[in-house]
Design a protein around this motif. Structure first.
Motif, PDB file in Angstrom:
ATOM      1  N   LEU A   9      13.026  -1.622  -4.985  1.00  0.00           N
ATOM      2  CA  LEU A   9      12.750  -1.094  -6.321  1.00  0.00           C
ATOM      3  C   LEU A   9      11.384  -0.416  -6.352  1.00  0.00           C
ATOM      4  O   LEU A   9      11.244   0.707  -6.872  1.00  0.00           O
ATOM      5  CB  LEU A   9      12.801  -2.228  -7.353  1.00  0.00           C
ATOM      6  N   PHE A  10      10.371  -1.063  -5.806  1.00  0.00           N
ATOM      7  CA  PHE A  10       9.026  -0.493  -5.800  1.00  0.00           C
ATOM      8  C   PHE A  10       8.969   0.789  -4.977  1.00  0.00           C
ATOM      9  O   PHE A  10       8.213   1.709  -5.304  1.00  0.00           O
ATOM     10  CB  PHE A  10       8.024  -1.516  -5.260  1.00  0.00           C
ATOM     11  N   SER A  11       9.748   0.860  -3.901  1.00  0.00           N
ATOM     12  CA  SER A  11       9.779   2.081  -3.087  1.00  0.00           C
ATOM     13  C   SER A  11      10.320   3.251  -3.899  1.00  0.00           C
ATOM     14  O   SER A  11       9.783   4.364  -3.845  1.00  0.00           O
ATOM     15  CB  SER A  11      10.637   1.857  -1.838  1.00  0.00           C
ATOM     16  N   HIS A  52      12.813   7.050   1.074  1.00  0.00           N
ATOM     17  CA  HIS A  52      13.042   6.959   2.519  1.00  0.00           C
ATOM     18  C   HIS A  52      12.484   5.671   3.108  1.00  0.00           C
ATOM     19  O   HIS A  52      12.797   5.326   4.252  1.00  0.00           O
ATOM     20  CB  HIS A  52      12.400   8.161   3.219  1.00  0.00           C
ATOM     21  N   ARG A  53      11.680   4.921   2.313  1.00  0.00           N
ATOM     22  CA  ARG A  53      11.093   3.683   2.839  1.00  0.00           C
ATOM     23  C   ARG A  53      11.926   2.436   2.497  1.00  0.00           C
ATOM     24  O   ARG A  53      11.563   1.328   2.912  1.00  0.00           O
ATOM     25  CB  ARG A  53       9.675   3.509   2.274  1.00  0.00           C
ATOM     26  N   VAL A  54      13.013   2.603   1.743  1.00  0.00           N
ATOM     27  CA  VAL A  54      13.742   1.421   1.274  1.00  0.00           C
ATOM     28  C   VAL A  54      14.348   0.622   2.428  1.00  0.00           C
ATOM     29  O   VAL A  54      14.602  -0.582   2.285  1.00  0.00           O
ATOM     30  CB  VAL A  54      14.866   1.791   0.262  1.00  0.00           C
ATOM     31  N   TRP A  55      14.568   1.262   3.580  1.00  0.00           N
ATOM     32  CA  TRP A  55      15.180   0.569   4.711  1.00  0.00           C
ATOM     33  C   TRP A  55      14.128   0.087   5.720  1.00  0.00           C
ATOM     34  O   TRP A  55      14.483  -0.353   6.808  1.00  0.00           O
ATOM     35  CB  TRP A  55      16.185   1.491   5.418  1.00  0.00           C
ATOM     36  N   ALA A  91      -1.657  -0.347  10.654  1.00  0.00           N
ATOM     37  CA  ALA A  91      -0.607   0.142   9.760  1.00  0.00           C
ATOM     38  C   ALA A  91      -0.741   1.647   9.537  1.00  0.00           C
ATOM     39  O   ALA A  91      -1.848   2.181   9.441  1.00  0.00           O
ATOM     40  CB  ALA A  91      -0.678  -0.596   8.422  1.00  0.00           C
ATOM     41  N   LYS A  92       0.378   2.317   9.453  1.00  0.00           N
ATOM     42  CA  LYS A  92       0.432   3.769   9.269  1.00  0.00           C
ATOM     43  C   LYS A  92       1.172   4.104   7.981  1.00  0.00           C
ATOM     44  O   LYS A  92       1.869   3.277   7.414  1.00  0.00           O
ATOM     45  CB  LYS A  92       1.155   4.428  10.449  1.00  0.00           C
ATOM     46  N   ARG A  93       1.006   5.342   7.541  1.00  0.00           N
ATOM     47  CA  ARG A  93       1.742   5.902   6.396  1.00  0.00           C
ATOM     48  C   ARG A  93       1.607   4.987   5.176  1.00  0.00           C
ATOM     49  O   ARG A  93       2.567   4.516   4.592  1.00  0.00           O
ATOM     50  CB  ARG A  93       3.206   6.113   6.786  1.00  0.00           C
ATOM     51  N   LEU A  94       0.361   4.772   4.800  1.00  0.00           N
ATOM     52  CA  LEU A  94       0.067   3.883   3.682  1.00  0.00           C
ATOM     53  C   LEU A  94       0.343   4.563   2.343  1.00  0.00           C
ATOM     54  O   LEU A  94       0.176   5.772   2.195  1.00  0.00           O
ATOM     55  CB  LEU A  94      -1.406   3.458   3.715  1.00  0.00           C
ATOM     56  N   TYR A  95       0.772   3.762   1.388  1.00  0.00           N
ATOM     57  CA  TYR A  95       0.881   4.230   0.008  1.00  0.00           C
ATOM     58  C   TYR A  95       0.748   3.030  -0.923  1.00  0.00           C
ATOM     59  O   TYR A  95       0.898   1.879  -0.502  1.00  0.00           O
ATOM     60  CB  TYR A  95       2.208   4.952  -0.245  1.00  0.00           C
ATOM     61  N   SER A  96       0.446   3.314  -2.182  1.00  0.00           N
ATOM     62  CA  SER A  96       0.312   2.264  -3.198  1.00  0.00           C
ATOM     63  C   SER A  96       1.497   2.298  -4.139  1.00  0.00           C
ATOM     64  O   SER A  96       1.955   3.382  -4.555  1.00  0.00           O
ATOM     65  CB  SER A  96      -0.977   2.445  -4.000  1.00  0.00           C
ATOM     66  N   THR A  97       1.995   1.128  -4.503  1.00  0.00           N
ATOM     67  CA  THR A  97       3.077   1.054  -5.484  1.00  0.00           C
ATOM     68  C   THR A  97       2.526   1.359  -6.873  1.00  0.00           C
ATOM     69  O   THR A  97       1.316   1.346  -7.102  1.00  0.00           O
ATOM     70  CB  THR A  97       3.709  -0.345  -5.496  1.00  0.00           C
ATOM     71  N   VAL A  98       3.413   1.622  -7.803  1.00  0.00           N
ATOM     72  CA  VAL A  98       2.990   1.832  -9.189  1.00  0.00           C
ATOM     73  C   VAL A  98       2.458   0.511  -9.747  1.00  0.00           C
ATOM     74  O   VAL A  98       2.799  -0.563  -9.269  1.00  0.00           O
ATOM     75  CB  VAL A  98       4.149   2.339 -10.067  1.00  0.00           C
TER      76      VAL A  98
END
Length: 421
Positions: A283-285, A292-295, A348-355
């Motif tokens: 859900l957060f993805s 594309h990150r859900v899996w 860790a690579k390809r970092l992002y922040s959730t809402v």
């Protein structure tokens, strides 16, 4: 309805940690206790159902808030982390919770995780943080660790307030679910009962003492409907984001969350490892526009940033609204920056922040403003005990603090009952 004809010793509204603890302590002393719960007895964590039941709600500007409207309250949904109540916060009101915290530590499965139960993602984050010089320490957990093995964390292993609800029922308390309290019945300056919609029918229920433990939002709404208008003038809700990245060489995804972390007290935030349940992760993805990150759940490692936001926003006529200040946003930015540093150092690579989301709203019936140090309101016999009484901004998991407040209030109510004989 036979319950309407009873004159209860205590009516408790809400079955989260505070309400459940109160019911347990008071019913053990052979008092007639009625527990009223707006939700159902439901231990499932089902996102569509949570949305339908208003357990996940929007509070403005795309921000969400999570709360539990069910037997056990939000403790059914939490991650089982315990922080001692800050002594300096309560001592200014003459409140000392040390003995109650000690009681709870004897009763509950409160301890840091054994090393073998710390999952690979949490371990990788901890090693990275420590090597960078951060005081990253294991956190106390409400977990029966003997029920767990590495990689196996059954739902029943984590303590939640339904255990106290069941204890209360076994001691004679009565639980009514699907029972929404709309207001307190007042005679002059004395509370004498509550009006409630019980399983679709409106009833009046009477008691010698009434305690509202319906949570930071629910309690405020009942107080407002009962003409205590100062309730709900601002609240905190501890906004959260999770900085996530992909790590090679680990099998994460099924581990105990919030195993270790660090409090940045002066800066106003805490950081902990956080491996989300798979459905929540997915859900957060989507919310973060990363479908594309859900899996990639098992390759993901993350750090939660929880901010101590200021008192603000409003609760009026059932509508909840909160705009976070620039100071709140700056705290979040600082927390995210440190989380990114630790994750990048861990590889860790390809970092992002959730809402942003938020949890355990409180401060809506603050000690010193809406209730006194004994948690009594302006009406005799009407008390409040949950996150709403916390007197200032918070920024911590609140379960241990509200349990201690409930223990303390139970002693006070039992002593008053004794003197009334």
């Amino acid at each position: 309805m036979r319950f309407e004809k009873e004159n209860w010793d205590v009516i408790i509204v809400g079955t989260g940690p505070a309400g459940a603890c109160l019911a347990r302590e008071i019913s053990k002393q052979h008092k007639k206790v009625l527990l009223l719960e707006k939700g159902q007895a439901d231990l499932s964590i089902n996102i569509p159902r949570m949305l339908k039941n208003n357990e996940m709600m929007f509070i403005g500007n795309g921000k969400t808030l999570v709360r539990g409207i069910r037997s056990g309250g939000t403790s059914v949904l939490y991650y089982g982390t315990a922080y001692d109540p800050p002594e300096e916060l309560f001592s200014k009101f003459g409140i000392d919770l040390a003995s109650e915290v000690e009681e709870l530590r004897r009763e509950l499965p409160l301890a840091p995780l054994k090393d073998e139960l710390i999952g690979p993602a949490a371990q990788k984050i901890r090693e990275s943080a420590v090597s960078l010089g951060y005081a990253w320490e294991k956190l106390d957990k409400f977990i029966y660790q003997d029920m767990c093995t590495p990689g196996y964390f059954p739902f029943d292993a984590q303590w939640n307030a339904t255990r106290y609800v069941n204890d209360a029922i076994n001691s004679g308390a009565v639980l009514l679910t699907n029972s929404e309290v709309t207001k307190v019945i007042v005679n002059g300056k004395q509370a004498v009962g509550v009006e409630a919609i019980v399983q679709g029918e409106r009833h009046k229920l009477f008691a010698s003492q009434i305690v509202l433990s319906a949570g930071g939002l629910g309690t405020a709404q009942i107080l407002q409907a009962s003409k205590i208008n100062k309730a709900g003038e601002g609240f905190f809700c501890d906004p959260i984001t999770i900085v996530q990245g992909l790590a090679e060489g680990i099998e994460a995804g099924n581990e105990i969350p919030m195993a270790a972390g660090m409090m940045f007290k002066n800066e106003g935030f805490i950081l902990t490892d956080l491996t989300l349940p798979k459905l929540v992760y997915q859900l957060f993805s989507f919310q973060a526009l990363r479908p594309h990150r859900v899996w990639q759940h098992r390759r993901t490692i993350g750090i939660m940033v929880k901010v101590r936001d200021g008192i603000g926003g409003s609760i009026k006529r059932g509508k909840v609204h909160k705009v976070f200040s620039e100071a709140d946003k700056l705290k979040m930015q600082q927390g995210e920056s440190k989380a990114r540093e630790i994750l990048q150092h861990a590889g860790a690579k390809r970092l992002y922040s959730t809402v942003w989301t938020s949890a355990h709203p409180g401060g809506t019936a603050r000690i010193g403003e809406v209730v006194d140090p004994n948690l009594k309101s302006e009406y005799d016999n009407l008390y409040v005990c949950d996150c709403s009484v916390i007197p200032t901004e918070w920024g911590l998991p609140p379960t241990l603090a509200v349990l201690a407040l409930a223990k303390r209030l139970a002693k006070h109510l039992l002593l008053r009952s004794y003197h009334r004989r």
